[in-house]
Scaffold this motif. Structure first.
Motif, PDB file in Angstrom:
ATOM      1  N   THR A 124       0.698  -0.980  -0.387  1.00 22.04           N
ATOM      2  CA  THR A 124       0.261   0.206  -0.239  1.00 22.04           C
ATOM      3  C   THR A 124       1.023   1.146   0.377  1.00 22.04           C
ATOM      4  O   THR A 124       1.796   1.361   0.316  1.00 22.04           O
ATOM      5  N   SER A 125       0.996   2.234  -0.666  1.00 27.09           N
ATOM      6  CA  SER A 125       1.441   4.071  -0.515  1.00 27.09           C
ATOM      7  C   SER A 125       0.164   4.220  -1.055  1.00 27.09           C
ATOM      8  O   SER A 125      -1.560   4.795  -1.113  1.00 27.09           O
ATOM      9  N   VAL A 126       0.508   5.684  -0.098  1.00 28.60           N
ATOM     10  CA  VAL A 126       0.009   6.923   0.048  1.00 28.60           C
ATOM     11  C   VAL A 126       0.760   8.132  -0.380  1.00 28.60           C
ATOM     12  O   VAL A 126       1.662   8.385  -0.451  1.00 28.60           O
ATOM     13  N   ALA A 127      -0.828   8.666  -1.861  1.00 25.58           N
ATOM     14  CA  ALA A 127      -0.536  10.164  -1.893  1.00 25.58           C
ATOM     15  C   ALA A 127      -1.064  11.457  -0.767  1.00 25.58           C
ATOM     16  O   ALA A 127      -2.312  10.957  -0.768  1.00 25.58           O
ATOM     17  N   ARG A 128      -0.260  12.351  -1.308  1.00 26.93           N
ATOM     18  CA  ARG A 128      -1.264  13.901  -0.489  1.00 26.93           C
ATOM     19  C   ARG A 128      -1.505  14.619  -1.623  1.00 26.93           C
ATOM     20  O   ARG A 128       0.205  15.051  -2.243  1.00 26.93           O
ATOM     21  N   LEU A 129      -2.335  15.029  -1.970  1.00 23.72           N
ATOM     22  CA  LEU A 129      -2.139  15.835  -2.692  1.00 23.72           C
ATOM     23  C   LEU A 129      -3.275  17.173  -2.929  1.00 23.72           C
ATOM     24  O   LEU A 129      -4.636  17.418  -1.465  1.00 23.72           O
ATOM     25  N   THR A 130      -2.832  18.973  -2.965  1.00 22.16           N
ATOM     26  CA  THR A 130      -3.319  19.536  -2.526  1.00 22.16           C
ATOM     27  C   THR A 130      -3.829  20.719  -3.499  1.00 22.16           C
ATOM     28  O   THR A 130      -2.773  20.848  -4.684  1.00 22.16           O
ATOM     29  N   MET A 131      -5.866  20.430  -4.109  1.00 20.19           N
ATOM     30  CA  MET A 131      -5.880  21.191  -5.109  1.00 20.19           C
ATOM     31  C   MET A 131      -5.913  22.665  -4.344  1.00 20.19           C
ATOM     32  O   MET A 131      -6.003  22.931  -2.941  1.00 20.19           O
ATOM     33  N   ARG A 132      -5.362  23.511  -5.834  1.00 15.92           N
ATOM     34  CA  ARG A 132      -6.236  25.057  -5.505  1.00 15.92           C
ATOM     35  C   ARG A 132      -7.455  25.702  -5.318  1.00 15.92           C
ATOM     36  O   ARG A 132      -8.556  24.670  -5.512  1.00 15.92           O
ATOM     37  N   PRO A 133      -7.661  26.617  -4.372  1.00 16.07           N
ATOM     38  CA  PRO A 133      -8.897  27.073  -4.690  1.00 16.07           C
ATOM     39  C   PRO A 133      -9.885  28.023  -5.978  1.00 16.07           C
ATOM     40  O   PRO A 133      -8.959  27.461  -6.621  1.00 16.07           O
ATOM     41  N   LEU A 134     -11.151  26.432  -6.672  1.00 19.26           N
ATOM     42  CA  LEU A 134     -11.395  26.275  -7.549  1.00 19.26           C
ATOM     43  C   LEU A 134     -12.435  27.125  -7.944  1.00 19.26           C
ATOM     44  O   LEU A 134     -13.421  26.249  -6.445  1.00 19.26           O
ATOM     45  N   SER A 135     -13.164  27.796  -8.445  1.00 19.59           N
ATOM     46  CA  SER A 135     -14.722  28.854  -8.410  1.00 19.59           C
ATOM     47  C   SER A 135     -15.726  27.493  -9.580  1.00 19.59           C
ATOM     48  O   SER A 135     -15.010  26.560 -10.038  1.00 19.59           O
ATOM     49  N   GLU A 160      -2.660  12.531 -15.115  1.00 21.92           N
ATOM     50  CA  GLU A 160      -2.494  12.314 -16.167  1.00 21.92           C
ATOM     51  C   GLU A 160      -3.142  13.068 -17.482  1.00 21.92           C
ATOM     52  O   GLU A 160      -2.104  13.241 -18.557  1.00 21.92           O
ATOM     53  N   SER A 161      -4.062  14.106 -17.167  1.00 24.96           N
ATOM     54  CA  SER A 161      -4.550  14.778 -18.592  1.00 24.96           C
ATOM     55  C   SER A 161      -4.726  16.487 -17.759  1.00 24.96           C
ATOM     56  O   SER A 161      -4.195  16.515 -16.320  1.00 24.96           O
ATOM     57  N   LEU A 162      -5.889  16.984 -18.493  1.00 26.48           N
ATOM     58  CA  LEU A 162      -6.210  18.157 -17.515  1.00 26.48           C
ATOM     59  C   LEU A 162      -6.378  18.097 -15.839  1.00 26.48           C
ATOM     60  O   LEU A 162      -6.185  19.374 -15.153  1.00 26.48           O
ATOM     61  N   GLY A 163      -6.878  16.988 -15.675  1.00 29.04           N
ATOM     62  CA  GLY A 163      -6.354  16.675 -13.957  1.00 29.04           C
ATOM     63  C   GLY A 163      -5.400  17.464 -13.085  1.00 29.04           C
ATOM     64  O   GLY A 163      -5.549  18.280 -12.148  1.00 29.04           O
ATOM     65  N   VAL A 164      -4.575  17.484 -13.855  1.00 26.51           N
ATOM     66  CA  VAL A 164      -3.193  18.844 -13.503  1.00 26.51           C
ATOM     67  C   VAL A 164      -3.303  19.707 -12.880  1.00 26.51           C
ATOM     68  O   VAL A 164      -2.946  20.447 -12.333  1.00 26.51           O
ATOM     69  N   GLN A 165      -4.330  20.374 -14.033  1.00 27.00           N
ATOM     70  CA  GLN A 165      -4.600  22.314 -13.605  1.00 27.00           C
ATOM     71  C   GLN A 165      -5.581  22.158 -12.099  1.00 27.00           C
ATOM     72  O   GLN A 165      -5.671  23.452 -11.501  1.00 27.00           O
TER      73      GLN A 165
END
Length: 197
Positions: A124-135, A160-165
């Motif tokens: 098992t592996s864990v990644a932490r992702l911080t989303m920027r504030p989105l309107s 791997e596509s638009l989600g990186v934004q």
């Protein structure tokens, strides 16, 4: 012995093919939500849920494929005490993305190797992702541009596509984020002699 992926996930298949593996695809037939519900109700940790689901998939397929080595994988998204599953529709994806907006969540990915209906290795592996504030407007446009394919992803995004934004910070292994702890899996396959060392 045949190597088998117990998943119809396009991205997991691509990751394995890109790594040079030859394998068959034989998706598990378990009802993931049915397995997951009592675990969620009991407050089981997300790391354990991901591992239990990955093992259930691997065991399901390996029980009917005697001698073959089966790869099962699963991913859970956790935001504090809240768990997310694949959004049912675009409206659910919109609500999910807005709830993740400006916050840090975890993606927990597990992989299991099973043979003859029994798990022989787990990771098992864990990644932490911080989303920027989105309107809400940005989320609506993102969903329109990304299309219904994002409904196949637990977070409602594909890094791997638009989600990186959507993100301002990412900590952890890229393959874990895509839903398969690939490097430990390749290491174990080398240990087993499936891959050359």
């Amino acid at each position: 012995m045949t190597l088998v992926l117990a998943s119809g996930s396009r991205i997991r298949g691509e990751l394995l093919r890109n790594a040079g593996l030859t394998f068959e695809v034989d998706p598990a037939t378990i009802d993931e939500r049915l397995v997951e519900k009592p675990l969620l109700d009991a407050g089981v940790a997300p790391e354990d849920i991901a591992l239990i689901l990955a093992e259930a998939k691997a065991d399901d397929v390996s029980a009917r494929r005697h001698g073959d080595l089966v790869i099962g994988a699963d991913q859970v998204l956790a935001l504090g005490d809240e768990r997310f599953t694949k959004p049912a529709d675009m409206e659910a994806a919109r609500r999910q993305l807005l709830s993740l907006s400006g916050k840090t969540h975890e993606l927990i990915s597990s992989v299991v190797l099973s043979q003859n209906g029994e798990a022989i290795w787990r990771e098992t592996s864990v990644a932490r992702l911080t989303m920027r504030p989105l309107s809400p407007e940005f989320v609506g446009q993102y969903l329109a541009d990304a299309g219904a394919d994002i409904l196949n992803s637990v977070g409602g995004y594909q890094l791997e596509s638009l989600g990186v934004q959507l993100f301002e910070k990412i900590e952890g292994d890229y393959f874990t984020i895509l839903g398969l702890p690939l490097l430990p899996l390749l290491g174990k396959l080398r240990d087993l002699g499936i891959l050359k060392s």
